[in-house]
Scaffold this motif. Structure first.
Motif, PDB file in Angstrom:
ATOM      1  N   GLY A   1      37.522  52.547  39.584  1.00 29.55           N
ATOM      2  CA  GLY A   1      37.166  53.274  40.812  1.00 29.55           C
ATOM      3  C   GLY A   1      38.178  53.049  41.901  1.00 29.55           C
ATOM      4  N   ASP A   2      37.678  52.621  43.064  1.00 28.86           N
ATOM      5  CA  ASP A   2      38.607  52.430  44.172  1.00 28.86           C
ATOM      6  C   ASP A   2      39.177  51.000  44.233  1.00 28.86           C
ATOM      7  OD1 ASP A   2      36.455  51.020  45.074  1.00 28.86           O
ATOM      8  OD2 ASP A   2      36.001  52.362  46.752  1.00 28.86           O
ATOM      9  N   ASN A   3      38.847  50.199  43.228  1.00 24.81           N
ATOM     10  CA  ASN A   3      39.404  48.830  43.161  1.00 24.81           C
ATOM     11  C   ASN A   3      39.020  47.952  44.353  1.00 24.81           C
ATOM     12  OD1 ASN A   3      40.903  48.634  40.638  1.00 24.81           O
ATOM     13  ND2 ASN A   3      42.092  50.345  41.473  1.00 24.81           N
ATOM     14  N   LYS A   4      37.801  48.143  44.819  1.00 21.20           N
ATOM     15  CA  LYS A   4      37.388  47.334  45.974  1.00 21.20           C
ATOM     16  C   LYS A   4      36.291  46.334  45.627  1.00 21.20           C
ATOM     17  CE  LYS A   4      39.104  50.609  49.291  1.00 21.20           C
ATOM     18  NZ  LYS A   4      38.963  51.310  50.544  1.00 21.20           N
ATOM     19  N   GLU A   5      36.125  46.101  44.328  1.00 18.22           N
ATOM     20  CA  GLU A   5      35.145  45.098  43.889  1.00 18.22           C
ATOM     21  C   GLU A   5      35.896  43.913  43.305  1.00 18.22           C
ATOM     22  OE1 GLU A   5      31.711  45.240  43.831  1.00 18.22           O
ATOM     23  OE2 GLU A   5      31.891  47.089  45.028  1.00 18.22           O
ATOM     24  N   SER A   6      35.348  42.735  43.507  1.00 21.26           N
ATOM     25  CA  SER A   6      35.939  41.546  42.901  1.00 21.26           C
ATOM     26  C   SER A   6      35.915  41.688  41.376  1.00 21.26           C
ATOM     27  CB  SER A   6      35.100  40.333  43.330  1.00 21.26           C
ATOM     28  OG  SER A   6      35.433  39.215  42.581  1.00 21.26           O
ATOM     29  N   ARG A   7      37.041  41.472  40.744  1.00 22.05           N
ATOM     30  CA  ARG A   7      37.091  41.528  39.281  1.00 22.05           C
ATOM     31  C   ARG A   7      38.322  40.759  38.791  1.00 22.05           C
ATOM     32  NH1 ARG A   7      41.169  45.154  37.512  1.00 22.05           N
ATOM     33  NH2 ARG A   7      41.744  46.677  39.110  1.00 22.05           N
ATOM     34  N   GLU A   8      38.353  40.539  37.489  1.00 21.81           N
ATOM     35  CA  GLU A   8      39.529  39.893  36.915  1.00 21.81           C
ATOM     36  C   GLU A   8      40.640  40.913  36.726  1.00 21.81           C
ATOM     37  OE1 GLU A   8      39.190  36.424  34.083  1.00 21.81           O
ATOM     38  OE2 GLU A   8      37.403  37.561  33.533  1.00 21.81           O
ATOM     39  N   VAL A   9      41.845  40.510  37.086  1.00 26.82           N
ATOM     40  CA  VAL A   9      43.027  41.342  36.838  1.00 26.82           C
ATOM     41  C   VAL A   9      43.901  40.541  35.867  1.00 26.82           C
ATOM     42  CG1 VAL A   9      45.035  42.466  37.879  1.00 26.82           C
ATOM     43  CG2 VAL A   9      42.879  42.343  39.154  1.00 26.82           C
ATOM     44  N   PHE A  10      44.063  41.066  34.665  1.00 25.37           N
ATOM     45  CA  PHE A  10      44.674  40.254  33.605  1.00 25.37           C
ATOM     46  C   PHE A  10      46.195  40.343  33.549  1.00 25.37           C
ATOM     47  CE2 PHE A  10      40.349  41.172  32.341  1.00 25.37           C
ATOM     48  CZ  PHE A  10      39.882  39.902  32.042  1.00 25.37           C
ATOM     49  N   SER A  11      46.732  41.471  33.994  1.00 27.37           N
ATOM     50  CA  SER A  11      48.192  41.608  33.921  1.00 27.37           C
ATOM     51  C   SER A  11      48.676  42.585  34.980  1.00 27.37           C
ATOM     52  CB  SER A  11      48.600  42.093  32.525  1.00 27.37           C
ATOM     53  OG  SER A  11      48.118  43.402  32.322  1.00 27.37           O
TER      54      SER A  11
ATOM     55  N   THR B   1      39.272  31.534  35.943  1.00 28.60           N
ATOM     56  CA  THR B   1      40.435  31.812  35.098  1.00 28.60           C
ATOM     57  C   THR B   1      41.714  31.962  35.920  1.00 28.60           C
ATOM     58  OG1 THR B   1      40.007  34.174  35.356  1.00 28.60           O
ATOM     59  CG2 THR B   1      39.094  33.102  33.385  1.00 28.60           C
ATOM     60  N   GLY B   2      41.559  32.158  37.219  1.00 29.84           N
ATOM     61  CA  GLY B   2      42.712  32.453  38.073  1.00 29.84           C
ATOM     62  C   GLY B   2      43.010  33.941  38.156  1.00 29.84           C
ATOM     63  N   ASN B   3      42.301  34.738  37.363  1.00 33.86           N
ATOM     64  CA  ASN B   3      42.604  36.179  37.339  1.00 33.86           C
ATOM     65  C   ASN B   3      41.972  36.955  38.506  1.00 33.86           C
ATOM     66  OD1 ASN B   3      44.140  36.042  34.983  1.00 33.86           O
ATOM     67  ND2 ASN B   3      42.277  36.076  33.720  1.00 33.86           N
ATOM     68  N   GLY B   4      41.154  36.295  39.283  1.00 36.36           N
ATOM     69  CA  GLY B   4      40.490  36.989  40.399  1.00 36.36           C
ATOM     70  C   GLY B   4      40.995  36.511  41.749  1.00 36.36           C
ATOM     71  N   TYR B   5      42.131  35.812  41.740  1.00 40.84           N
ATOM     72  CA  TYR B   5      42.641  35.236  42.985  1.00 40.84           C
ATOM     73  C   TYR B   5      43.908  35.965  43.442  1.00 40.84           C
ATOM     74  CZ  TYR B   5      43.428  31.538  46.416  1.00 40.84           C
ATOM     75  OH  TYR B   5      43.572  30.830  47.598  1.00 40.84           O
ATOM     76  N   GLY B   6      44.008  36.252  44.728  1.00 38.20           N
ATOM     77  CA  GLY B   6      45.189  36.943  45.254  1.00 38.20           C
ATOM     78  C   GLY B   6      44.905  37.491  46.644  1.00 38.20           C
TER      79      GLY B   6
ATOM     80  N   TYR C   1      40.716  41.097  44.513  1.00 38.94           N
ATOM     81  CA  TYR C   1      40.856  39.652  44.703  1.00 38.94           C
ATOM     82  C   TYR C   1      40.000  39.120  45.857  1.00 38.94           C
ATOM     83  CZ  TYR C   1      45.081  40.848  42.050  1.00 38.94           C
ATOM     84  OH  TYR C   1      45.959  41.327  41.123  1.00 38.94           O
ATOM     85  N   CYS C   2      39.048  39.924  46.328  1.00 39.38           N
ATOM     86  CA  CYS C   2      38.295  39.515  47.532  1.00 39.38           C
ATOM     87  C   CYS C   2      37.277  38.410  47.255  1.00 39.38           C
ATOM     88  CB  CYS C   2      37.607  40.713  48.188  1.00 39.38           C
ATOM     89  SG  CYS C   2      36.257  41.367  47.185  1.00 39.38           S
ATOM     90  N   ARG C   3      36.999  38.174  45.988  1.00 39.55           N
ATOM     91  CA  ARG C   3      36.076  37.099  45.585  1.00 39.55           C
ATOM     92  C   ARG C   3      34.709  37.242  46.262  1.00 39.55           C
ATOM     93  NH1 ARG C   3      38.671  31.716  46.902  1.00 39.55           N
ATOM     94  NH2 ARG C   3      39.640  32.751  48.677  1.00 39.55           N
ATOM     95  N   GLY C   4      34.281  38.475  46.476  1.00 40.60           N
ATOM     96  CA  GLY C   4      32.949  38.714  47.055  1.00 40.60           C
ATOM     97  C   GLY C   4      32.939  38.660  48.571  1.00 40.60           C
TER      98      GLY C   4
END
Ligand SMILES: Nc1ncnc2c1ncn2[C@@H]1O[C@H](COP(=O)(O)OP(=O)(O)OP(=O)(O)O)[C@@H](O)[C@H]1O
Ligand SMILES: [Mg+2]
Length: 567
Positions: A38-48, A128-133, A162-165
């Protein structure tokens, strides 16, 4: 070759838009999952991938607070630009109107976190570190202006993956602090990200932990509602040590097929953005990386020596707040010291490892994290690995030399003198002096200790201390060239060029942001004026107001002597 633009007078948004030249998104990889989210505004893991496309969330009915006239000048932006509707929209987060030649491109990046050299994963909601930034920082523009590449980034521009909620916002208080501090730091001649503009809105408030009025609590006591704001900061890049670490961790663990390649890409991109002048593109990878480590070490050690010179403490010098270009980044839990204390740490969450005099050690830890991130790219070349380790092991030595030179320049002497320095530090602690005022008054080359009294908080009546001060001063005067009026003037001018008269102390900031919360931006503007001219004597009015010791009732006061929340 960089696209050259001669210094221009950019008056309109169209002219500004034409400067667009995106290297981060064009040369690096987008998160392949972005299109399914979607608009990428939800916290989620980004793997690459190196970035996620995400649009800012505008603040409604933006109210202009200030822009940096100095930086506008540097960029060749005419002041009429700040009045342009499209410019205001863009830098308050509304990208809906953007059209050709500027593309509607905006992006946030992932990064990893090391605290004092130790890798962390727990701050990521997925462990995992994939949700940080970048949880609330979104880059919206890149351009080459007068031959220099700049990236424009909105801070507080809404949620990203990367908003972590959290809410993705920055409050007016913290935005004013960051805006003023960046331009102050630049004027202090310390490398830093710059401030472009600052907008707020009365239409949206967010909650932050804070203190009751006149509280001395160390921990926050209440949740308060604050107006949101967006500051735009600008830098050659926003690549952090933690960012390299993210890709290095993935490469080390072989997390996906492209992990190694993505690490190599981000490191080469860092060189392109930040070290183009120092590192020849014809060199091979190993040679580039060795030069990169040397150059970053050189910049980082100078940076920290400069921080101590001007009394700045970056209370949260994690690897994700350490710009890989070697400049100051993230003015959250920072402070400019009042009363000298080597253990000064303005942020209650920070710990002594990030305190004032420990910053060289914290930098060393970040440098270690930086070198670890380069190692996967050198693993097949033992000689280069060894060379990198030698550079790493040299950190303390280089840092030491820079710190000694810095003290020598503050004292107006040619060569660092340990005994003189050591006695001074002890006296400064025992007498309790205002750091800024002391060195500025010393720059007047006083004959007697009474002339330094303005900087003393107490202990001045103590006879023993007075004797020690006088003998210190005598000794110091034998080390500087005071043989003629001319030479005195010369030493004094040199000292005044490194010992600022004005630094952006927290209690000035508090008055300014409290007034701003009521819709009055006078003090913000006044601070902008004083703090972008920190070495000049300035008017009597400013001297009376901003060249003072901290009033005794403010010591220990929450929100002034320490902060718990910087966002
Ligand atoms: N209100 C918020 N909403 C979403 N993410 C946030 C918020 N506050 C902080 N973060 C994220 O938490 C992390 C740690 O915060 P920290 O205070 O170091 O950074 P910051 O001040 O937001 O940003 P920067 O380092 O970009 O200046 C950052 O990655 C930041 O993006
Ligand atoms: Mg940060």
């Amino acid at each position: 070759m960089m696209k050259e633009n001669l210094k221009k007078d950019i008056k309109t948004f169209e002219q500004f838009a034409k400067l667009a030249d995106y290297s981060f998104v064009n040369r690096l990889n987008c998160d392949p999952d972005a299109k399914f989210n979607g608009d990428n505004k939800e916290s989620r893991e980004v793997f690459s991938g190196h970035y996620v496309s995400v649009e800012p969330t505008a603040i409604k009915e933006p109210i202009y607070i200030c822009h940096s006239e100095n930086f506008f000048n540097d960029l060749g932006f005419n002041k009429s630009l700040i009045k342009s509707d499209d410019f205001i929209k863009m830098f308050s987060g509304d990208m809906s109107n953007i059209s050709y030649p500027m593309e509607n491109i905006s992006w946030a990046t992932g990064y990893a976190l090391s605290i004092y050299g130790t890798e962390y994963y727990a701050q990521c909601p997925f462990q995992t570190g994939n949700g940080y930034g970048d949880g609330r920082a979104i880059s919206v523009f890149e351009a080459v202006i007068n031959g220099k590449r700049w990236e424009f980034q909105l801070k507080g521009a809404g949620r990203t993956p990367y908003c972590r909620g959290a809410d993705g916002r920055a409050v007016l208080r913290s935005s004013i602090r960051e805006f003023l501090a960046q331009e102050h730091m630049h004027a202090l001649k310390v490398p830093t990200s710059r401030s472009l503009s600052l907008f707020t809105s009365k239409k949206e408030q967010v909650k932050r932990p804070w203190f009751r009025n006149n509280s001395y609590s160390r921990d926050p006591e209440v949740m308060i509602e604050e107006d949101v704001a967006i500051t735009t900061r600008v830098a050659p890049s926003f690549i952090r040590v933690g960012q390299l670490e993210l890709f290095a961790r993935r490469a080390r663990k072989n997390e996906h097929k492209k992990a190694y390649e993505e690490l190599e890409q981000i490191v080469l991109h860092l060189i392109h953005r930040e070290y183009n002048d120092e590192i020849n593109s014809d060199l091979n990878l190993e040679e580039k990386l060795i030069l990169l480590a040397k150059q970053f070490q050189n910049r980082l050690t100078s940076l920290v020596a400069n921080w101590i010179r001007v009394g700045y403490c970056q209370g949260n010098f994690n690897s994700d707040n350490c710009a890989a270009g070697g400049f100051t980044l993230d003015y959250g839990p920072f402070g400019f010291i009042d009363m000298f204390d080597p253990k000064y740490q303005p942020w209650t969450g920070g710990g002594m490892h990030f305190s004032f005099f420990n910053q060289p050690n914290a930098a060393k830890k970040n440098f270690k994290s930086f070198c670890s991130s380069l190692k996967p790219l050198l693993s097949s070349n033992l000689n280069s690995l060894k060379e990198l380790e030698e550079i790493e092991n040299n950190f303390s030595k280089i840092m030491h030399i820079k710190i000694e030179n810095m003290w020598a320049s503050k004292l107006g002497i040619d060569k660092f003198d340990f005994e003189l320095f050591d006695e001074l530090i002890n006296l400064m602690i025992e007498t309790k002096v205002d750091y800024t005022i002391f060195f500025r008054e010393l720059s007047n080359i006083p004959n007697s200790i009474n002339e330094l009294e303005k900087s003393f908080y107490d202990n001045f009546e103590n006879k023993d201390i007075k004797l020690r001060w006088n003998s210190w001063l005598e000794k110091w005067r034998t080390k500087i060239d005071i043989n003629s009026n001319e030479s005195i003037k010369k030493v004094s001018n040199q000292m005044k060029s490194v010992n600022p008269k004005y630094t952006l102390k927290e209690w000035y900031l508090v008055l300014a942001y409290e007034q701003a919360q009521e819709g009055n931006y006078e003090l913000v503007k006044q601070l902008q004026e004083v703090m972008t001219n920190p070495y000049i004597e300035n008017s009597k009015e400013f001297e009376d107001k901003y060249y003072n010791k901290k009033p005794s009732n403010l010591f220990g006061m929450a929100g002034i002597s320490h902060v718990s929340c910087s966002s």
